[in-house]
Scaffold this motif. Structure first.
Motif, PDB file in Angstrom:
ATOM      1  N   GLN A   1      -1.602 -54.052 -14.967  1.00  0.00           N
ATOM      2  CA  GLN A   1      -2.298 -53.751 -16.233  1.00  0.00           C
ATOM      3  C   GLN A   1      -3.018 -55.371 -15.982  1.00  0.00           C
ATOM      4  O   GLN A   1      -3.724 -55.769 -16.462  1.00  0.00           O
ATOM      5  CB  GLN A   1      -2.195 -53.502 -17.198  1.00  0.00           C
ATOM      6  N   LYS A   2      -2.158 -56.169 -16.058  1.00  0.00           N
ATOM      7  CA  LYS A   2      -2.445 -57.805 -16.953  1.00  0.00           C
ATOM      8  C   LYS A   2      -3.422 -58.187 -15.401  1.00  0.00           C
ATOM      9  O   LYS A   2      -4.366 -58.711 -15.148  1.00  0.00           O
ATOM     10  CB  LYS A   2      -1.141 -58.302 -16.020  1.00  0.00           C
ATOM     11  N   ASP A   3      -3.760 -57.326 -14.452  1.00  0.00           N
ATOM     12  CA  ASP A   3      -4.743 -57.928 -13.276  1.00  0.00           C
ATOM     13  C   ASP A   3      -5.583 -57.249 -13.527  1.00  0.00           C
ATOM     14  O   ASP A   3      -7.173 -56.687 -12.432  1.00  0.00           O
ATOM     15  CB  ASP A   3      -3.793 -57.638 -11.820  1.00  0.00           C
ATOM     16  N   PHE A   4      -6.188 -56.582 -14.178  1.00  0.00           N
ATOM     17  CA  PHE A   4      -7.106 -55.881 -14.810  1.00  0.00           C
ATOM     18  C   PHE A   4      -8.858 -56.613 -15.242  1.00  0.00           C
ATOM     19  O   PHE A   4      -8.341 -57.412 -16.345  1.00  0.00           O
ATOM     20  CB  PHE A   4      -7.307 -54.700 -16.631  1.00  0.00           C
ATOM     21  N   PRO A   5     -10.219 -56.087 -14.302  1.00  0.00           N
ATOM     22  CA  PRO A   5     -10.537 -57.602 -15.173  1.00  0.00           C
ATOM     23  C   PRO A   5     -10.861 -56.677 -16.237  1.00  0.00           C
ATOM     24  O   PRO A   5     -11.863 -56.189 -16.751  1.00  0.00           O
ATOM     25  CB  PRO A   5     -12.273 -57.229 -14.491  1.00  0.00           C
ATOM     26  N   LYS A   6     -10.827 -58.218 -17.276  1.00  0.00           N
ATOM     27  CA  LYS A   6     -10.446 -57.520 -18.728  1.00  0.00           C
ATOM     28  C   LYS A   6     -12.300 -57.304 -19.592  1.00  0.00           C
ATOM     29  O   LYS A   6     -12.416 -56.357 -20.224  1.00  0.00           O
ATOM     30  CB  LYS A   6     -10.337 -59.024 -19.329  1.00  0.00           C
ATOM     31  N   HIS A   7     -13.132 -57.898 -18.814  1.00  0.00           N
ATOM     32  CA  HIS A   7     -14.505 -57.522 -19.427  1.00  0.00           C
ATOM     33  C   HIS A   7     -15.783 -56.680 -18.416  1.00  0.00           C
ATOM     34  O   HIS A   7     -16.607 -56.963 -17.915  1.00  0.00           O
ATOM     35  CB  HIS A   7     -15.620 -59.036 -20.009  1.00  0.00           C
ATOM     36  N   ALA A   8     -14.719 -55.555 -17.522  1.00  0.00           N
ATOM     37  CA  ALA A   8     -15.105 -54.754 -16.043  1.00  0.00           C
ATOM     38  C   ALA A   8     -16.412 -53.832 -17.799  1.00  0.00           C
ATOM     39  O   ALA A   8     -15.922 -53.051 -18.352  1.00  0.00           O
ATOM     40  CB  ALA A   8     -14.480 -54.042 -15.990  1.00  0.00           C
ATOM     41  N   THR A   9     -17.876 -53.443 -16.036  1.00  0.00           N
ATOM     42  CA  THR A   9     -18.083 -52.288 -17.424  1.00  0.00           C
ATOM     43  C   THR A   9     -18.865 -52.208 -16.139  1.00  0.00           C
ATOM     44  O   THR A   9     -20.111 -50.825 -16.741  1.00  0.00           O
ATOM     45  CB  THR A   9     -19.542 -54.152 -17.617  1.00  0.00           C
ATOM     46  N   ARG A  10     -18.775 -52.302 -14.867  1.00  0.00           N
ATOM     47  CA  ARG A  10     -18.895 -51.252 -14.076  1.00  0.00           C
ATOM     48  C   ARG A  10     -18.082 -50.557 -13.422  1.00  0.00           C
ATOM     49  O   ARG A  10     -16.503 -50.776 -13.111  1.00  0.00           O
ATOM     50  CB  ARG A  10     -20.239 -52.106 -12.615  1.00  0.00           C
ATOM     51  N   PRO A  11     -17.813 -49.308 -12.560  1.00  0.00           N
ATOM     52  CA  PRO A  11     -17.682 -47.977 -12.182  1.00  0.00           C
ATOM     53  C   PRO A  11     -16.503 -49.077 -10.611  1.00  0.00           C
ATOM     54  O   PRO A  11     -15.427 -48.980 -10.925  1.00  0.00           O
ATOM     55  CB  PRO A  11     -17.359 -47.286 -12.281  1.00  0.00           C
ATOM     56  N   PHE A  12     -17.041 -49.408 -10.302  1.00  0.00           N
ATOM     57  CA  PHE A  12     -16.686 -50.688  -9.441  1.00  0.00           C
ATOM     58  C   PHE A  12     -15.615 -51.091  -8.867  1.00  0.00           C
ATOM     59  O   PHE A  12     -14.094 -51.121  -8.629  1.00  0.00           O
ATOM     60  CB  PHE A  12     -17.387 -50.219  -7.758  1.00  0.00           C
ATOM     61  N   GLU A  13     -15.846 -51.930 -10.679  1.00  0.00           N
ATOM     62  CA  GLU A  13     -14.339 -52.915 -10.711  1.00  0.00           C
ATOM     63  C   GLU A  13     -13.519 -52.490 -11.008  1.00  0.00           C
ATOM     64  O   GLU A  13     -12.247 -52.826 -10.374  1.00  0.00           O
ATOM     65  CB  GLU A  13     -14.983 -53.483 -12.420  1.00  0.00           C
TER      66      GLU A  13
END
Length: 190
Positions: free
Chosen positions: A61-73
């Motif tokens: 979870q620490k590697d999650f793109p914090k400001h992801a707005t698109r599902p492919f992210e």
């Protein structure tokens, strides 16, 4: 296996998420409640199939793109987490991850993804399902939507039908809400 469902409720600004409470491997039914939904930074991920998929997501979870707005992210994050857990296999030149799922954004947008992470958007306000009980859930959801206008009540009724009639979707009815703040509730009484 499993069934997972999702439907956005515009009046309450929540997405109702459903699942059966047990998992099966072959004809063996797991002994404890099996949670199939995971929330992270404004997204909810529901996963069907076997293997330590939620554990892989939690561990990375620490590697999650914090400001992801698109599902492919989100799917890119999932591929990396699955890869670290050695989940998936190559089949005809395509990596497959032994399971399908639903991806929900806190805005109420829903996407379906298959075992190769191909995405399909779900129509706004549409009821959708994944897992071994998918066909029964979709049939029941589409047939009952006109008669059960509450998305929460529809989710509960569909799960009752699937759990009662699909040997691969055993267990308790688990209904959760995922709201506009990105908060996933604990399973609630319905």
């Amino acid at each position: 296996m499993t069934v997972i469902t999702a439907i956005y409720d515009a009046s309450e600004q929540v997405t109702w998420l459903g699942s059966n409470g047990r998992a099966t491997i072959g004809s063996y039914v797991g002994p404890s409640v099996d949670h199939k939904w995971y929330a992270i930074d404004g997204w909810a991920i529901g996963i069907s199939g076997t293997g330590p998929k939620l554990e892989a997501l939690e561990a990375h979870q620490k590697d999650f793109p914090k400001h992801a707005t698109r599902p492919f992210e989100v799917l890119t994050f999932m591929k990396d987490a699955y890869g670290a857990f050695d989940i998936g296999e190559m089949e005809e030149g395509l990596k497959r991850y032994c399971g399908n799922g639903l991806l929900i954004h806190k805005s109420g947008a829903i996407w379906d993804f298959d075992n190769s992470f191909c995405l399909t958007p779900v129509t706004e306000g549409g009821f959708w399902a994944r897992g071994s009980g998918m066909d029964l859930a979709l049939g029941a959801g589409l047939a009952l939507k006109e008669f059960i206008p509450s998305p929460k009540a529809l989710t509960k009724r569909v799960l009752e039908i699937v759990i009662a009639n699909d040997v691969d979707s055993p267990g308790e009815i688990l209904v959760q809400s995922f709201d506009a703040r990105g908060v996933l509730s604990d399973p609630i009484e319905v």
